[in-house]
Design an enzyme around this catalytic site. Sequence first.
Site, mmCIF file in Angstrom:
data_model
loop_
_atom_site.group_PDB
_atom_site.id
_atom_site.type_symbol
_atom_site.label_atom_id
_atom_site.label_comp_id
_atom_site.label_asym_id
_atom_site.label_seq_id
_atom_site.Cartn_x
_atom_site.Cartn_y
_atom_site.Cartn_z
ATOM 1 N N PHE A 9 48.375 89.373 -29.961
ATOM 2 C CA PHE A 9 48.164 90.388 -29.107
ATOM 3 C C PHE A 9 46.802 91.268 -28.872
ATOM 4 O O PHE A 9 46.325 91.828 -27.998
ATOM 5 C CB PHE A 9 49.149 91.704 -29.299
ATOM 6 C CG PHE A 9 50.628 91.234 -29.155
ATOM 7 C CD1 PHE A 9 50.981 91.130 -28.011
ATOM 8 C CD2 PHE A 9 51.246 90.831 -30.241
ATOM 9 C CE1 PHE A 9 52.462 90.586 -27.816
ATOM 10 C CE2 PHE A 9 52.517 90.323 -30.414
ATOM 11 C CZ PHE A 9 53.151 90.585 -29.002
ATOM 12 N N VAL B 175 41.909 92.908 -35.081
ATOM 13 C CA VAL B 175 42.139 94.026 -35.917
ATOM 14 C C VAL B 175 40.895 94.177 -36.539
ATOM 15 O O VAL B 175 40.126 93.131 -37.098
ATOM 16 C CB VAL B 175 43.176 93.916 -37.144
ATOM 17 C CG1 VAL B 175 43.250 94.863 -37.804
ATOM 18 C CG2 VAL B 175 44.528 93.675 -36.215
ATOM 19 N N ASP C 189 59.843 90.597 -34.247
ATOM 20 C CA ASP C 189 58.640 89.684 -34.680
ATOM 21 C C ASP C 189 58.521 89.850 -36.073
ATOM 22 O O ASP C 189 57.427 89.951 -36.803
ATOM 23 C CB ASP C 189 57.425 89.954 -34.018
ATOM 24 C CG ASP C 189 56.625 88.781 -34.008
ATOM 25 O OD1 ASP C 189 56.792 87.603 -34.553
ATOM 26 O OD2 ASP C 189 55.250 88.949 -33.442
HETATM 27 P P1 ATP Z 1 50.883 87.940 -34.511
HETATM 28 O O1 ATP Z 1 50.091 88.452 -33.430
HETATM 29 O O2 ATP Z 1 51.264 86.227 -34.013
HETATM 30 O O3 ATP Z 1 51.772 89.015 -34.927
HETATM 31 P P2 ATP Z 1 49.205 88.676 -36.764
HETATM 32 O O4 ATP Z 1 50.213 89.369 -37.433
HETATM 33 O O5 ATP Z 1 48.575 87.805 -37.668
HETATM 34 O O6 ATP Z 1 49.655 87.465 -35.678
HETATM 35 P P3 ATP Z 1 47.613 90.793 -36.101
HETATM 36 O O7 ATP Z 1 48.957 91.680 -36.128
HETATM 37 O O8 ATP Z 1 46.782 91.055 -34.836
HETATM 38 O O9 ATP Z 1 48.130 89.440 -35.877
HETATM 39 O O10 ATP Z 1 46.761 90.792 -37.426
HETATM 40 C C1 ATP Z 1 45.593 90.222 -37.438
HETATM 41 C C2 ATP Z 1 44.956 90.340 -38.739
HETATM 42 O O11 ATP Z 1 44.521 91.535 -39.115
HETATM 43 C C3 ATP Z 1 45.920 89.720 -39.923
HETATM 44 O O12 ATP Z 1 45.185 89.266 -40.996
HETATM 45 C C4 ATP Z 1 46.625 90.790 -40.423
HETATM 46 O O13 ATP Z 1 47.012 90.926 -42.189
HETATM 47 C C5 ATP Z 1 45.453 91.878 -40.204
HETATM 48 N N1 ATP Z 1 45.971 93.338 -40.127
HETATM 49 C C6 ATP Z 1 46.767 93.600 -39.076
HETATM 50 N N2 ATP Z 1 47.113 95.005 -39.329
HETATM 51 C C7 ATP Z 1 46.369 95.571 -40.484
HETATM 52 C C8 ATP Z 1 46.189 96.754 -41.032
HETATM 53 N N3 ATP Z 1 46.766 97.989 -40.639
HETATM 54 N N4 ATP Z 1 45.477 96.839 -42.099
HETATM 55 C C9 ATP Z 1 44.985 95.697 -42.783
HETATM 56 N N5 ATP Z 1 45.039 94.407 -41.982
HETATM 57 C C10 ATP Z 1 45.757 94.448 -41.055
#
Ligand code: ATP
Length: 339
Positions: free
Chosen positions: A27, A30, A140
Amino acid sequence: MELLSRKTEPVGDGSFEKLKLVGSGGFGRVYKARHKDWCFDVAIKILHDGVNMSLCDEAYHMDKGSCNFVVVLHGTYQGCPPGVTSPQQGLVMEFMARGSVQSLLEHLSGPPQWPLVCRLAHQVALGMNFLHSQTIMHQDLKPSNVLLNDDLNARLADFGLSRVSTSALNSNREKSVMIGGSYKYMPPEAFEVSYKPVRAFDIYSYGILLWSIITGKEPYPSADYDLVNLKIPQGDRPCCKGIDLMREREGLKELVDLMERCWDGSPSKRPPFKGCLEVTENVFSKHENGIHDAVGQVLTRLNSPTSNQSNTSVASSVLLQTPEQSKPNDTVDNGPLTQ
Ligand code: ATP
């Protein structure tokens, strides 16, 4: 909505410093950033172009789903992160310093210490039970969406984004499902075109997540979407062979039994999260005294430069198997799985 509108007043680039890309998913991207006035780090999630959704709606759901076991929403963002020329929108969230359960398992090349497994199982159930009590479905739930703070306490993330349905998002969603392996956590009924998500979806995902944290492995590592789509509705589930190796661990049998009930092919037979909590609370209570040491040991390993080297004898063939094969084998005892 009053609290929400205060919280969702967008924060601009001027408020942040030290913006650094942490990672990206289906989506959006980060970033880690330091808020100049608040003087602590936050995570800013910028949505990919074409993901057309109401941030306010998303923020509302995050606010409504706010509890100790859900990532805290600080507000919304509008600005131009490094390398981007047009203004972008995003969510400003609590920064989870230890990343996700996914990255933890990858770093350790196996499961964490048993007391931590029990606490993760319990905290995820607590967060999910709270979301369901607020009539929010996650849709998810998987290790990369369970984030960890400094002390490895778990908080759920990304629970609102999966609800939004626009054609633009669907293409991103499909990409996410493929790249992030979300399809491995989807219940058999969700592979049907006409499927409308209900709570039992999340409970199935929780069952697969339990398997992941118990074994420290990714389910069906070599199976693509088509194979999972074919086999899961036929009753195949992740292999339980490696789990036999640690069966002497107190509470393992209860967690494996819960895991199998959660991934039942029939949605109505899966327990509600309230029921899951009774099991996880009881199991965790037996290991609460050991949690301090367990966290300390895991942090030491994470901080060590060799932390991602393989240290496990877990069955390397963690693949799809038939429902019969997936039953734990009570006659095998080959010692602990790891450590
Ligand atoms: P998907 O979109 O398929 O769920 P994902 O969960 O890896 O994949 P994101 O949620 O966009 O994708 O996260 C991207 C990266 O950023 C990941 O490595 C995640 O651990 C990190 N991340 C996301 N949110 C935070 C947060 N609040 N604090 C620290 N790291 C984060």
